[in-house]
Design a protein around this motif. Structure first.
Motif, PDB file in Angstrom:
ATOM      1  N   LYS A  82     -56.626   8.138  69.300  1.00  0.00           N
ATOM      2  CA  LYS A  82     -56.928   7.678  67.948  1.00  0.00           C
ATOM      3  C   LYS A  82     -55.615   7.387  67.245  1.00  0.00           C
ATOM      4  O   LYS A  82     -54.764   8.281  67.122  1.00  0.00           O
ATOM      5  CB  LYS A  82     -57.663   8.775  67.183  1.00  0.00           C
ATOM      6  N   LEU A  83     -55.470   6.161  66.773  1.00  0.00           N
ATOM      7  CA  LEU A  83     -54.232   5.732  66.131  1.00  0.00           C
ATOM      8  C   LEU A  83     -54.464   5.405  64.674  1.00  0.00           C
ATOM      9  O   LEU A  83     -55.479   4.785  64.334  1.00  0.00           O
ATOM     10  CB  LEU A  83     -53.694   4.458  66.784  1.00  0.00           C
ATOM     11  N   VAL A  84     -53.508   5.753  63.834  1.00  0.00           N
ATOM     12  CA  VAL A  84     -53.514   5.303  62.438  1.00  0.00           C
ATOM     13  C   VAL A  84     -52.476   4.187  62.318  1.00  0.00           C
ATOM     14  O   VAL A  84     -51.333   4.348  62.765  1.00  0.00           O
ATOM     15  CB  VAL A  84     -53.190   6.463  61.482  1.00  0.00           C
ATOM     16  N   LEU A  85     -52.889   3.069  61.737  1.00  0.00           N
ATOM     17  CA  LEU A  85     -52.017   1.883  61.709  1.00  0.00           C
ATOM     18  C   LEU A  85     -51.708   1.409  60.293  1.00  0.00           C
ATOM     19  O   LEU A  85     -52.552   1.468  59.405  1.00  0.00           O
ATOM     20  CB  LEU A  85     -52.686   0.741  62.493  1.00  0.00           C
ATOM     21  N   PRO A  86     -50.480   0.883  60.123  1.00  0.00           N
ATOM     22  CA  PRO A  86     -50.049   0.385  58.806  1.00  0.00           C
ATOM     23  C   PRO A  86     -50.125  -1.139  58.706  1.00  0.00           C
ATOM     24  O   PRO A  86     -50.315  -1.830  59.709  1.00  0.00           O
ATOM     25  CB  PRO A  86     -48.583   0.812  58.776  1.00  0.00           C
ATOM     26  N   THR A  87     -49.906  -1.628  57.492  1.00  0.00           N
ATOM     27  CA  THR A  87     -49.776  -3.067  57.266  1.00  0.00           C
ATOM     28  C   THR A  87     -48.403  -3.304  56.619  1.00  0.00           C
ATOM     29  O   THR A  87     -47.537  -2.453  56.708  1.00  0.00           O
ATOM     30  CB  THR A  87     -50.907  -3.568  56.353  1.00  0.00           C
ATOM     31  N   GLY A  88     -48.216  -4.447  55.976  1.00  0.00           N
ATOM     32  CA  GLY A  88     -46.920  -4.767  55.380  1.00  0.00           C
ATOM     33  C   GLY A  88     -46.090  -5.606  56.336  1.00  0.00           C
ATOM     34  O   GLY A  88     -46.551  -5.960  57.425  1.00  0.00           O
ATOM     35  N   SER A  89     -44.863  -5.910  55.945  1.00  0.00           N
ATOM     36  CA  SER A  89     -44.036  -6.766  56.803  1.00  0.00           C
ATOM     37  C   SER A  89     -43.370  -5.980  57.932  1.00  0.00           C
ATOM     38  O   SER A  89     -43.133  -6.516  59.012  1.00  0.00           O
ATOM     39  CB  SER A  89     -42.991  -7.523  55.984  1.00  0.00           C
ATOM     40  N   THR A  90     -43.096  -4.699  57.714  1.00  0.00           N
ATOM     41  CA  THR A  90     -42.362  -3.922  58.725  1.00  0.00           C
ATOM     42  C   THR A  90     -43.058  -3.893  60.096  1.00  0.00           C
ATOM     43  O   THR A  90     -42.387  -4.081  61.113  1.00  0.00           O
ATOM     44  CB  THR A  90     -42.118  -2.487  58.204  1.00  0.00           C
ATOM     45  N   PRO A  91     -44.379  -3.674  60.184  1.00  0.00           N
ATOM     46  CA  PRO A  91     -44.978  -3.559  61.515  1.00  0.00           C
ATOM     47  C   PRO A  91     -45.321  -4.891  62.211  1.00  0.00           C
ATOM     48  O   PRO A  91     -45.851  -4.875  63.322  1.00  0.00           O
ATOM     49  CB  PRO A  91     -46.263  -2.748  61.262  1.00  0.00           C
ATOM     50  N   LEU A  92     -44.988  -6.028  61.594  1.00  0.00           N
ATOM     51  CA  LEU A  92     -45.372  -7.312  62.209  1.00  0.00           C
ATOM     52  C   LEU A  92     -44.771  -7.476  63.609  1.00  0.00           C
ATOM     53  O   LEU A  92     -45.450  -7.917  64.543  1.00  0.00           O
ATOM     54  CB  LEU A  92     -44.955  -8.485  61.306  1.00  0.00           C
ATOM     55  N   GLY A  93     -43.493  -7.109  63.753  1.00  0.00           N
ATOM     56  CA  GLY A  93     -42.828  -7.227  65.055  1.00  0.00           C
ATOM     57  C   GLY A  93     -43.437  -6.264  66.070  1.00  0.00           C
ATOM     58  O   GLY A  93     -43.554  -6.577  67.265  1.00  0.00           O
ATOM     59  N   LEU A  94     -43.835  -5.091  65.600  1.00  0.00           N
ATOM     60  CA  LEU A  94     -44.496  -4.110  66.474  1.00  0.00           C
ATOM     61  C   LEU A  94     -45.785  -4.706  67.027  1.00  0.00           C
ATOM     62  O   LEU A  94     -46.067  -4.618  68.233  1.00  0.00           O
ATOM     63  CB  LEU A  94     -44.789  -2.833  65.674  1.00  0.00           C
ATOM     64  N   LEU A 154     -51.668   9.772  66.779  1.00  0.00           N
ATOM     65  CA  LEU A 154     -50.428   9.123  66.357  1.00  0.00           C
ATOM     66  C   LEU A 154     -50.673   8.324  65.093  1.00  0.00           C
ATOM     67  O   LEU A 154     -51.625   7.541  65.023  1.00  0.00           O
ATOM     68  CB  LEU A 154     -49.941   8.187  67.478  1.00  0.00           C
ATOM     69  N   CYS A 155     -49.812   8.530  64.112  1.00  0.00           N
ATOM     70  CA  CYS A 155     -49.910   7.806  62.843  1.00  0.00           C
ATOM     71  C   CYS A 155     -48.603   7.043  62.635  1.00  0.00           C
ATOM     72  O   CYS A 155     -47.532   7.650  62.603  1.00  0.00           O
ATOM     73  CB  CYS A 155     -50.137   8.823  61.720  1.00  0.00           C
ATOM     74  N   ILE A 156     -48.695   5.727  62.525  1.00  0.00           N
ATOM     75  CA  ILE A 156     -47.512   4.902  62.253  1.00  0.00           C
ATOM     76  C   ILE A 156     -47.496   4.596  60.756  1.00  0.00           C
ATOM     77  O   ILE A 156     -48.519   4.156  60.206  1.00  0.00           O
ATOM     78  CB  ILE A 156     -47.568   3.553  63.018  1.00  0.00           C
ATOM     79  N   LEU A 157     -46.350   4.797  60.140  1.00  0.00           N
ATOM     80  CA  LEU A 157     -46.227   4.581  58.694  1.00  0.00           C
ATOM     81  C   LEU A 157     -45.077   3.648  58.356  1.00  0.00           C
ATOM     82  O   LEU A 157     -44.093   3.574  59.102  1.00  0.00           O
ATOM     83  CB  LEU A 157     -45.898   5.907  57.984  1.00  0.00           C
ATOM     84  N   GLY A 158     -45.195   2.986  57.205  1.00  0.00           N
ATOM     85  CA  GLY A 158     -44.063   2.332  56.563  1.00  0.00           C
ATOM     86  C   GLY A 158     -43.828   3.079  55.260  1.00  0.00           C
ATOM     87  O   GLY A 158     -44.561   4.025  54.931  1.00  0.00           O
ATOM     88  N   ILE A 159     -42.833   2.648  54.505  1.00  0.00           N
ATOM     89  CA  ILE A 159     -42.576   3.290  53.216  1.00  0.00           C
ATOM     90  C   ILE A 159     -42.424   2.214  52.138  1.00  0.00           C
ATOM     91  O   ILE A 159     -41.813   1.166  52.384  1.00  0.00           O
ATOM     92  CB  ILE A 159     -41.316   4.202  53.278  1.00  0.00           C
ATOM     93  N   GLY A 160     -43.010   2.470  50.982  1.00  0.00           N
ATOM     94  CA  GLY A 160     -42.873   1.541  49.864  1.00  0.00           C
ATOM     95  C   GLY A 160     -41.564   1.802  49.118  1.00  0.00           C
ATOM     96  O   GLY A 160     -40.966   2.876  49.262  1.00  0.00           O
ATOM     97  N   SER A 161     -41.136   0.855  48.314  1.00  0.00           N
ATOM     98  CA  SER A 161     -39.831   0.992  47.648  1.00  0.00           C
ATOM     99  C   SER A 161     -39.814   2.149  46.652  1.00  0.00           C
ATOM    100  O   SER A 161     -38.748   2.627  46.269  1.00  0.00           O
ATOM    101  CB  SER A 161     -39.445  -0.313  46.952  1.00  0.00           C
ATOM    102  N   ASN A 162     -40.990   2.626  46.224  1.00  0.00           N
ATOM    103  CA  ASN A 162     -41.027   3.784  45.315  1.00  0.00           C
ATOM    104  C   ASN A 162     -41.366   5.073  46.075  1.00  0.00           C
ATOM    105  O   ASN A 162     -41.715   6.080  45.470  1.00  0.00           O
ATOM    106  CB  ASN A 162     -42.056   3.550  44.195  1.00  0.00           C
TER     107      ASN A 162
END
Ligand code: GLP
Length: 219
Positions: free
Chosen positions: A27-39, A112-120
């Motif tokens: 079971k995977l947790v997935l993010p959005t945004g620009s960072t994971p596009l290459g992944l 597994l949980c993949i995360l990005g981080i927001g600017s705040n």
């Protein structure tokens, strides 16, 4: 924190971690945004077998999910439609939020949980002030997030003002967490989150309390 040479290496390093999990039918947790596009591009290239994988997205705007700028559409376009994953195995936060959490937690829970981080310092859509024990819920987006994410919309007025997000408590139950960070503009907030005080003012700082978190950064 591991500093990688470039974005390609960031994407392939995290793809290796995801690939190792996929083989274990997890079971995977997935993010959005620009960072994971290459992944996602890298995972598609590897032609993996996603038939036994269950995915859970971190968040979604409160908007028509068929809209081209929704996270449903983002995931279909960048990953789901390019793999053999079953649409029924792809979950997004929905109401009632308890049933969503039940699906995540049932059985072995999140591997597994993949995360990005927001600017705040937000993770998923847990904005500053979110409680560390928060669960999946509807939230108001901060002005900073509306402005940051307006680049994906036609104008800042078009960004939905609310979203539904996994909570910080929910995310912290994952067995392993990988935080992907790309760009010097994120360095200050990353440093505050990883080395500063653990405070609800900086949602990502809760990750300091997780016993299996890896942070990957590139300029
Ligand atoms: C959005 C998402 C977050 C993501 C953040 C950073 O707000 N809800 O999950 O981490 O954007 O995105 P980017 O990678 O585009 O900087």
């Amino acid at each position: 924190m591991k500093i990688l040479k470039n974005y390609k290496e960031l994407s392939s390093t995290v793809a290796d971690i995801v690939e190792a999990q996929i083989k274990e039918q997890s079971k995977l947790v997935l993010p959005t945004g620009s960072t994971p596009l290459g992944l996602y591009d890298e995972l598609v290239k590897r032609k993996l077998d996603w038939s036994l994988v269950l995915t859970f997205n971190l968040d979604e705007y409160l908007m028509n999910i068929d809209h081209p700028y929704s996270y449903h559409s983002y995931m279909k376009k960048n990953l789901f439609d390019r793999t053999n994953i079953y649409p029924n195995n792809c979950h997004f936060p929905f109401r009632p939020t308890l049933s969503f959490e039940d699906k995540m937690i049932k059985g072995r829970g999140i591997d597994l949980c993949i995360l990005g981080i927001g600017s705040n310092g937000h993770i998923a859509f847990n904005e500053p002030g979110s409680t560390f024990d928060s669960r999946t819920r509807v939230v108001d987006l901060s002005l900073q997030t509306l402005q940051d994410n307006s680049r994906f919309f036609d104008s800042v007025e078009d960004v939905p003002k609310q979203a539904i997000t996994m909570g910080l408590g929910t995310i912290m139950e994952s067995k392993k967490i990988v935080l992907m960070v790309n760009g010097t503009n994120k360095l200050t907030i990353l440093n505050v989150a990883m080395n500063g005080e653990v405070t609800e003012k900086v949602p990502a700082s809760i990750l300091q309390k997780h016993n299996n978190v890896e942070v990957y950064y590139c300029d």
